[in-house]
Structures are given as C-alpha cells and as structure tokens.
Design an enzyme around this catalytic site. Structure first.
Site, PDB file in Angstrom:
ATOM      1  CE  LYS A 278      -4.025  -1.868  -0.145  1.00 52.94           C
ATOM      2  NZ  LYS A 278      -5.060  -1.486  -1.142  1.00 52.94           N
TER       3      LYS A 278
HETATM    4  C1  LIG Z   1      -2.813  -7.509   3.565  1.00 50.78           C
HETATM    5  C2  LIG Z   1      -3.389  -7.117   2.242  1.00 50.78           C
HETATM    6  N1  LIG Z   1      -3.313  -7.918   1.216  1.00 50.78           N
HETATM    7  C3  LIG Z   1      -3.829  -7.613  -0.002  1.00 50.78           C
HETATM    8  C4  LIG Z   1      -4.495  -6.473  -0.222  1.00 50.78           C
HETATM    9  C5  LIG Z   1      -5.164  -6.205  -1.562  1.00 50.78           C
HETATM   10  O1  LIG Z   1      -4.729  -5.172  -2.251  1.00 50.78           O
HETATM   11  P1  LIG Z   1      -5.689  -4.342  -3.225  1.00 50.78           P
HETATM   12  O2  LIG Z   1      -6.405  -3.372  -2.380  1.00 50.78           O
HETATM   13  O3  LIG Z   1      -4.739  -3.716  -4.210  1.00 50.78           O
HETATM   14  O4  LIG Z   1      -6.648  -5.275  -3.880  1.00 50.78           O
HETATM   15  C6  LIG Z   1      -4.620  -5.623   0.837  1.00 50.78           C
HETATM   16  C7  LIG Z   1      -5.381  -4.409   0.642  1.00 50.78           C
HETATM   17  O5  LIG Z   1      -5.713  -3.709   1.574  1.00 50.78           O
HETATM   18  C8  LIG Z   1      -4.027  -5.934   2.092  1.00 50.78           C
HETATM   19  O6  LIG Z   1      -4.116  -5.127   3.149  1.00 50.78           O
END
Ligand SMILES: Cc1ncc(COP(=O)(O)O)c(C=O)c1O
Length: 309
Positions: A40
C-alpha cells in the site's frame, strides 16, 4: 536530495527455495519489504502526489482514509513526509497491531463496527461522511483510479522487467482490487498472454463473481485485507481470467511455511496468494513463471495467534 518516498517499490522478485511445487516455477513479489511494510505504500505515494499536483491539498491538510490498516500505515509515512494530519477509519475485525502501529505513527484511529456496505456505520461510509462534514481530503482507495494506475505503471512493468517479459500467470488477492486490475491492465497493454488469477478467501463473494458475474454467498473469514461482501469499484472483472478459493486454514498454514521455511516474514494474505499460485503452477506447467504477491508482514498480526505454536 534522496527521499524516503523514492524507496517505495522496486521490490525483489524471488523464487521459492524450499516449499515444494509441481509444474511451473513460482516467484514471489516481496511487497512486505516496502518502507512501511506493505504494497500500500505504492498507492499512498501515488494518491497524495496526484492530489498535490492537482493543487487540492493545503499545507498541513487533513487526510482521511477507510482502511484495513495497510493503506493507513502507508499514508502515515507519506503524511509525515509532507506534514499532513491523518485520520484512519478501520473495522473492528482488523488487528490490534495495525491500530497500535497507526497510533505510533501519529494517525488518529477511528474503529467502526464490522457493518456491511449498506450500513451507515460501515468504515467506508463513516470515512466518506467525516470527510464531507469536516472538509478533509478523502484519499478514497476503493474508488480512486490513481490506486489502479500505481500498479498499472509501477508494479506491473516492474514484474515484466524482472521476468524478461516471460510470465505464465499473476496471482493476487483483492481488497480494493487495485493490484489485480492495475497489473492486469499493464499485461493487456503490453500484449502479455499471462493469466490473471484472483486468490480469494473462502467466505468472500469475489471468486464466484469473477467466475459468473454473480456475487457469491457472503460468509466470515479471518484473513485480512482481501476478499469482501461486494465487488469493489477498482476491481475490473474484465481483466481477471480465473479465481481460486482458499480457506483460512490453508492460508495460515502456508504463511507459517513461508516464514519458517523461506524466511519470508509475511502476513496471511501472502499465504492465500501462494496457495493459489502453487495450484495454478501445477495446472499450467511449463517453464514460464507464476508470480504471487506477498502484500504485507506478520508484524501486523502477531496478536492474532495465526501461526499457532
Ligand atoms: C494484507 C493485504 N493484502 C492484499 C491487499 C489487496 O490489495 P488491493 O487493495 O490492491 O486489492 C490488501 C489491501 O488492503 C491488504 O491489506
């Protein structure tokens, strides 16, 4: 002058050395090695830099986000760098570790009930209402197209460069859908024949939606940051080819192996992605790699006891 923000991205792409696999090689994209510890950081930098470039952020402005934690922590890093104030709205389900990390980084944390999207107490609705009432800047990861663009122009090209353009499949979970949609659009734009595969927790509605266009049965699951009870705006179904459903037990067992056998100190959604990637690798075979994303670290979940003894 070097900047902390320049350290975001360009993360390693590593082979699994000890966890056995059949079929195609499996490589893991180590997003837990970003400065604040998750994928993120990429969208936090892009969304804030975009707002600055559009001149919509006053000096010392207040940013607000609805987050499972990681986007908030990435924004806290960027807010400190630029001198902004940060408010994060998180559902009750998310770990105490994330709340404490956010508070330690100077963010104000508001915890909401685990209410469904149709409920005004839902974390996204609370953040949107507070931004409107107080004139704060909503970074809006679930709707902001800059989230997808950060992966379309950052994560995607990085991976293609690291595999010399030879890629059989890309596997990731979806919270906002930004990662999967962005990388998917990058692959399509570059003419890559790679399969885009959603790794979805059992209990989420998204895998069924990818397969049929209909939302699946809505259930509960422990893994954090991925899955959901509605299809997020930033998840573009047209670029996703397949979906794998993975149980919490499978995710946490794999997370434990990634930590203990590969030395990758990652979180639960990394286990979800690698379980799915190993299935895809066995199914498609060949020598072109399958890439799985490791979004964050286990330091965010130690209080959860997911690893057992
Ligand atoms: C631990 C974790 N994995 C995967 C994701 C997924 O990412 P995306 O929001 O780009 O789909 C997030 C998103 O908040 C996350 O916090």
């Amino acid at each position: 002058m070097p900047s902390l923000l320049d350290a975001v991205g360009n993360t390693p792409l590593l082979p699994l050395r000890h966890i056995p696999r059949r079929g195609a090689p499996v490589l893991v994209k180590c997003e837990h090695l970003n400065p604040s510890g998750s994928i993120k950081d990429r969208i936090a930098v892009s969304i804030v830099e975009d707002a600055r470039a559009r001149g919509v952020l006053e000096p010392g402005a207040t940013l607000i986000e609805a987050t499972a934690g990681n986007t908030g922590i990435g924004l806290a890093l960027v807010a400190a760098h630029h001198g902004y104030r940060l408010v994060c709205v998180m559902p009750q389900k998310m770990s105490e570790d994330k709340r404490r990390t956010l508070a330690a980084m100077g963010a104000q944390v508001i915890v909401t009930d685990d209410a469904p999207p149709s409920d005004p107490r839902n974390f996204q609705n609370v953040a949107r209402a507070m931004a409107a009432e107080r004139g704060w800047f909503l970074t809006d990861q679930f709707e902001n197209p800059v989230n997808v663009a950060a992966h379309e122009h950052g994560t995607g090209p990085e991976i293609l460069q690291q595999v010399d353009g030879r890629l059989a499949a890309f596997v990731a979970g979806a919270g906002t859908g930004g990662t999967l949609t962005g990388v998917g659009r990058c692959m399509a734009a570059r003419g890559s024949s790679a399969r885009l595969v959603l790794a979805d927790p059992e209990g989420s509605v998204l895998a069924h939606w990818v397969r049929t266009g209909e939302l699946g049965p809505d259930g509960r699951y422990a893994v954090e940051g991925i899955g959901g009870s509605v299809a997020p705006t930033n998840l573009d179904r047209s670029v996703v080819h397949e979906a794998e459903t993975v149980s919490d037990e499978e995710s946490f067992a794999m997370t434990r192996r990634l930590i203990r056998e590969e030395g990758l100190f990652v979180g639960g959604s990394a286990g979800t992605a690698v379980v799915a990637a190993l299935r895809v690798a066995e199914r498609i075979g060949g020598d072109e790699p399958v890439v799985a994303v490791l979004p964050d670290g286990m330091d965010r979940y130690l209080s959860k006891g997911w690893l057992g003894g």
